[in-house]
Design a protein around this motif. Structure first.
Motif, mmCIF file in Angstrom:
data_model
loop_
_atom_site.group_PDB
_atom_site.id
_atom_site.type_symbol
_atom_site.label_atom_id
_atom_site.label_comp_id
_atom_site.label_asym_id
_atom_site.label_seq_id
_atom_site.Cartn_x
_atom_site.Cartn_y
_atom_site.Cartn_z
ATOM 1 N N HIS A 18 0.837 -1.199 0.000
ATOM 2 C CA HIS A 18 0.000 0.000 0.000
ATOM 3 C C HIS A 18 0.872 1.250 0.000
ATOM 4 C CE1 HIS A 18 -3.256 2.734 0.706
ATOM 5 N NE2 HIS A 18 -2.590 3.233 1.733
ATOM 6 N N HIS A 19 0.483 2.185 -0.832
ATOM 7 C CA HIS A 19 1.121 3.493 -0.869
ATOM 8 C C HIS A 19 0.003 4.513 -1.033
ATOM 9 C CE1 HIS A 19 3.383 6.966 -2.331
ATOM 10 N NE2 HIS A 19 4.453 6.378 -1.805
ATOM 11 N N PRO A 20 0.061 5.612 -0.305
ATOM 12 C CA PRO A 20 -1.041 6.582 -0.366
ATOM 13 C C PRO A 20 -1.289 7.160 -1.761
ATOM 14 C CG PRO A 20 0.716 7.333 1.124
ATOM 15 C CD PRO A 20 1.090 5.982 0.639
ATOM 16 N N LYS A 21 -0.296 7.119 -2.635
ATOM 17 C CA LYS A 21 -0.474 7.677 -3.981
ATOM 18 C C LYS A 21 -0.731 6.599 -5.029
ATOM 19 C CE LYS A 21 2.111 11.813 -3.036
ATOM 20 N NZ LYS A 21 3.153 12.725 -3.464
ATOM 21 N N GLY A 22 -0.771 5.348 -4.606
ATOM 22 C CA GLY A 22 -1.026 4.232 -5.521
ATOM 23 C C GLY A 22 -0.273 2.992 -5.080
ATOM 24 N N ASP A 23 -0.943 1.862 -5.086
ATOM 25 C CA ASP A 23 -0.379 0.624 -4.567
ATOM 26 C C ASP A 23 0.529 -0.073 -5.586
ATOM 27 O OD1 ASP A 23 -1.858 1.125 -2.298
ATOM 28 O OD2 ASP A 23 -3.475 -0.243 -2.842
ATOM 29 N N VAL A 24 1.406 -0.937 -5.069
ATOM 30 C CA VAL A 24 2.289 -1.764 -5.880
ATOM 31 C C VAL A 24 1.802 -3.206 -5.748
ATOM 32 C CG1 VAL A 24 4.644 -2.645 -6.157
ATOM 33 C CG2 VAL A 24 4.270 -0.239 -5.540
ATOM 34 N N PHE A 25 1.620 -3.883 -6.882
ATOM 35 C CA PHE A 25 1.181 -5.272 -6.914
ATOM 36 C C PHE A 25 2.317 -6.103 -7.508
ATOM 37 C CE2 PHE A 25 -2.587 -2.788 -6.911
ATOM 38 C CZ PHE A 25 -3.604 -3.559 -6.349
ATOM 39 N N HIS A 26 2.894 -6.984 -6.708
ATOM 40 C CA HIS A 26 3.947 -7.854 -7.234
ATOM 41 C C HIS A 26 3.338 -8.851 -8.209
ATOM 42 C CE1 HIS A 26 7.470 -7.271 -4.258
ATOM 43 N NE2 HIS A 26 6.800 -6.146 -4.400
ATOM 44 N N GLY A 27 4.136 -9.272 -9.224
ATOM 45 C CA GLY A 27 3.682 -10.220 -10.218
ATOM 46 C C GLY A 27 4.586 -11.434 -10.298
ATOM 47 N N MET A 28 5.848 -11.234 -10.723
ATOM 48 C CA MET A 28 6.770 -12.359 -10.868
ATOM 49 C C MET A 28 8.190 -11.848 -11.031
ATOM 50 S SD MET A 28 6.643 -15.500 -13.579
ATOM 51 C CE MET A 28 6.346 -16.955 -12.604
ATOM 52 N N LYS A 29 9.121 -12.632 -10.462
ATOM 53 C CA LYS A 29 10.552 -12.421 -10.662
ATOM 54 C C LYS A 29 11.117 -13.680 -11.306
ATOM 55 C CE LYS A 29 11.102 -11.971 -6.329
ATOM 56 N NZ LYS A 29 10.902 -11.678 -4.952
#
Length: 147
Positions: A18-29
Motif C-alpha cells: 500500500h502506498h497513499p499515492k497508488g499501490d504496488v502489486f507484485h507479479g513475478m521475478k
C-alpha cells in the motif's frame, strides 16, 4: 492454503504494498518458482458471470495474476501419464486471494468472472503466443464440471 489437486500447478502468494499515492502489486521475478522463461505478457478481461471455455497449451506455461477483480479458475488434468489424471482444481483469485497461479503445459483451463466490476488478468507466459500449440473446446460444457 488451497490444496492443489493437479500435478504441476503452483500457487504463489504475492505482495500488495500500500502506498497513499497508488499501490504496488507484485507479479513475478525470474527467481520465483514457476518461472520457466519469458515469451510475452498480456492482459485480458472477463465480465461478471461470463466464462471463457477450455483451452490447453501444449508448450506454454501460464502464470496468471489477477490485480483487479476476481476470477474463478478450473483446471482439468487429462494427461495420460499424470499422477493426477482426471482431477480438477478450482480456485478463485483476485482482490481477496492475491496469488499467482502457474499452469503447466498439457492441462485444460477455463475461467469465469466473479468480481462484480472489472476483472483483469495478467498472463506472464513462458513463450510467445502460437495458435498451433493450443487446443480449444468450443463450450465450457465440453468437459463435465459443475460450475
Amino acid at each position: 492454503m488451497d490444496k492443489i489437486t493437479v500435478d504441476g500447478v503452483l500457487l504463489t502468494p504475492l505482495k500488495k504494498i500500500h502506498h497513499p499515492k497508488g499501490d504496488v502489486f507484485h507479479g513475478m521475478k525470474k527467481s520465483d518458482a514457476g518461472f520457466s522463461g519469458f515469451g510475452e505478457a498480456y492482459f485480458s478481461t472477463i465480465h461478471n458471470r461470463d466464462t471463457k471455455p477450455w483451452k490447453k497449451h501444449l508448450e506454454m506455461t501460464l502464470n496468471f495474476v489477477i490485480p483487479m477483480g476476481e476470477i474463478r479458475f478450473v483446471i482439468y488434468d487429462d494427461r495420460e501419464d499424470s499422477i493426477t489424471k482426471n482431477s480438477f482444481f478450482d480456485i478463485t483469485l483476485g482482490d481477496n486471494n492475491y496469488q499467482r497461479i502457474t499452469i503447466p503445459p498439457g492441462v485444460w483451463v477455463a475461467f469465469n468472472g466473479v468480481g462484480k466490476t472489472y476483472n483483469l488478468l495478467l498472463n506472464l507466459a513462458s513463450i510467445e503466443h502460437d495458435p498451433n500449440e493450443i487446443e480449444r473446446k468450443e463450450n465450457v460444457s465440453d468437459i463435465a464440471y459443475s460450475w
